[in-house]
Scaffold this active site. Structure first.
Site, PDB file in Angstrom:
ATOM      1  N   PRO A  33      52.216  38.968  36.509  1.00 23.29           N
ATOM      2  CG  PRO A  33      52.019  40.418  34.697  1.00 23.29           C
ATOM      3  CD  PRO A  33      52.472  39.041  35.063  1.00 23.29           C
ATOM      4  CG  ASP A  34      46.936  41.599  40.727  1.00 27.47           C
ATOM      5  OD1 ASP A  34      46.045  41.493  39.862  1.00 27.47           O
ATOM      6  OD2 ASP A  34      46.707  41.768  41.928  1.00 27.47           O
ATOM      7  CG  PHE A  35      44.371  41.539  35.474  1.00 30.02           C
ATOM      8  CD1 PHE A  35      43.326  42.427  35.582  1.00 30.02           C
ATOM      9  CD2 PHE A  35      44.171  40.226  35.858  1.00 30.02           C
ATOM     10  CE1 PHE A  35      42.093  42.028  36.069  1.00 30.02           C
ATOM     11  CE2 PHE A  35      42.942  39.812  36.355  1.00 30.02           C
ATOM     12  CZ  PHE A  35      41.898  40.718  36.465  1.00 30.02           C
ATOM     13  NE  ARG A  36      41.092  42.303  40.295  1.00 31.28           N
ATOM     14  CZ  ARG A  36      41.360  41.023  40.328  1.00 31.28           C
ATOM     15  NH1 ARG A  36      42.562  40.608  40.666  1.00 31.28           N
ATOM     16  NH2 ARG A  36      40.448  40.133  40.026  1.00 31.28           N
ATOM     17  CG  ASN A 103      45.937  32.803  40.796  1.00 27.55           C
ATOM     18  OD1 ASN A 103      45.382  33.877  41.003  1.00 27.55           O
ATOM     19  ND2 ASN A 103      46.917  32.344  41.550  1.00 27.55           N
ATOM     20  CG  ASP A 105      48.598  31.063  37.010  1.00 25.89           C
ATOM     21  OD1 ASP A 105      48.505  29.905  37.475  1.00 25.89           O
ATOM     22  OD2 ASP A 105      48.691  32.072  37.728  1.00 25.89           O
ATOM     23  CG  HIS A 120      37.985  33.753  38.524  1.00 31.56           C
ATOM     24  ND1 HIS A 120      38.708  34.592  39.321  1.00 31.56           N
ATOM     25  CD2 HIS A 120      36.724  33.738  39.042  1.00 31.56           C
ATOM     26  CE1 HIS A 120      37.923  35.080  40.281  1.00 31.56           C
ATOM     27  NE2 HIS A 120      36.726  34.567  40.132  1.00 31.56           N
TER      28      HIS A 120
END
Ligand code: ZN
Length: 238
Positions: A33-36, A103, A105, A120
């Site tokens: 999921p996009d945490f935003r 990303n 992940d 990041h």
């Protein structure tokens, strides 16, 4: 095959130093999921916006709450999708020189990509703030609450760039060198909203620019080709 896909494949066929610059949209198709995205569930469970929880200051002032969010939202099991796999294949064919991703992940590495600049950082790496010891993902998977260094008891911090922290200079330098040498830049799955990462694109002036994103981006007006279909479907092998 759509006309857009034909044009993309023609550009890929004629290129030798492709660089891919990607964001959350590459991984949402893998179920990350996009945490935003602030859904109802999110609003019921968290008293702060995600950008505040994932900040340098919050990590030190509300450490337990940081790790509650981090473990639930950031440590999601997933497998590489069609886009990750195609990019790894292009690198193996000698056509793609680097993936630059926002990303954290690790899915590009799982797919087989070797030169990945993780702007990041990555949830796969952690380190002890007291003694500097490095730890993998297992330390967080095999513990609960605030992770402590098995060697010295110090606080363990993910090697993830939090809001309020600078990007890693070696990762930045590698990304810039790859962009400067590129002969095709594909930007995918990112709205280019997060700086300074998005500002890196200015180092590319080598040739065609392709943007693959569901919504408009600031780079669209500079692009030779803009594609709105999902990135996995767009990059999947012909
Ligand atoms: Zn330690």
């Amino acid at each position: 095959m759509t006309e857009e896909k034909q044009r993309l494949e023609a550009l890929i066929a004629q290129s030798r130093r492709i660089v891919f610059f990607g964001g959350a949209g590459v991984s949402t198709e893998s179920g990350i999921p996009d945490f935003r995205s602030q859904d109802g569930l999110y609003n019921q469970q968290w008293a702060w916006p995600p950008e505040e929880i994932l900040s340098h200051d919050f990590f030190f002032s509300h450490t337990a709450e940081f790790f509650r969010f981090y473990r639930e939202k950031m440590l999601v099991k997933a497998a590489p999708g069609a886009a990750h796999l195609r990019l790894a294949a292009l690198e193996a064919e000698g056509k793609l020189t680097a993936v630059i991703t926002q990303n954290i992940d690790g899915l590009h590495t799982d797919a087989g990509s070797r030169r990945v600049y993780e702007l990041h950082g990555s949830v796969r790496r952690n380190h002890c703030l007291s003694c500097g010891a490095a730890y993998g993902l297992e330390l967080l998977e095999n513990t609960a609450g605030i992770p402590r260094c098995p060697a010295c008891g110090g606080l363990v911090k993910p090697n993830v760039v939090l809001y309020g922290e600078g990007l890693d200079s070696e990762v930045l330098a590698g990304s810039i060198a790859a962009l400067r040498a590129a002969d095709l830049l594909i930007v995918g799955g990112t709205s280019l909203a997060v700086y300074p990462a998005a500002g890196l694109l200015r180092y590319y002036d080598g040739g065609p620019l392709v943007v693959i994103n569901r919504t408009p981006t600031p780079a669209d007006r500079l692009a030779d080709l803009v594609i709105r279909t999902p990135i996995g479907q767009t990059l999947a092998p012909v």
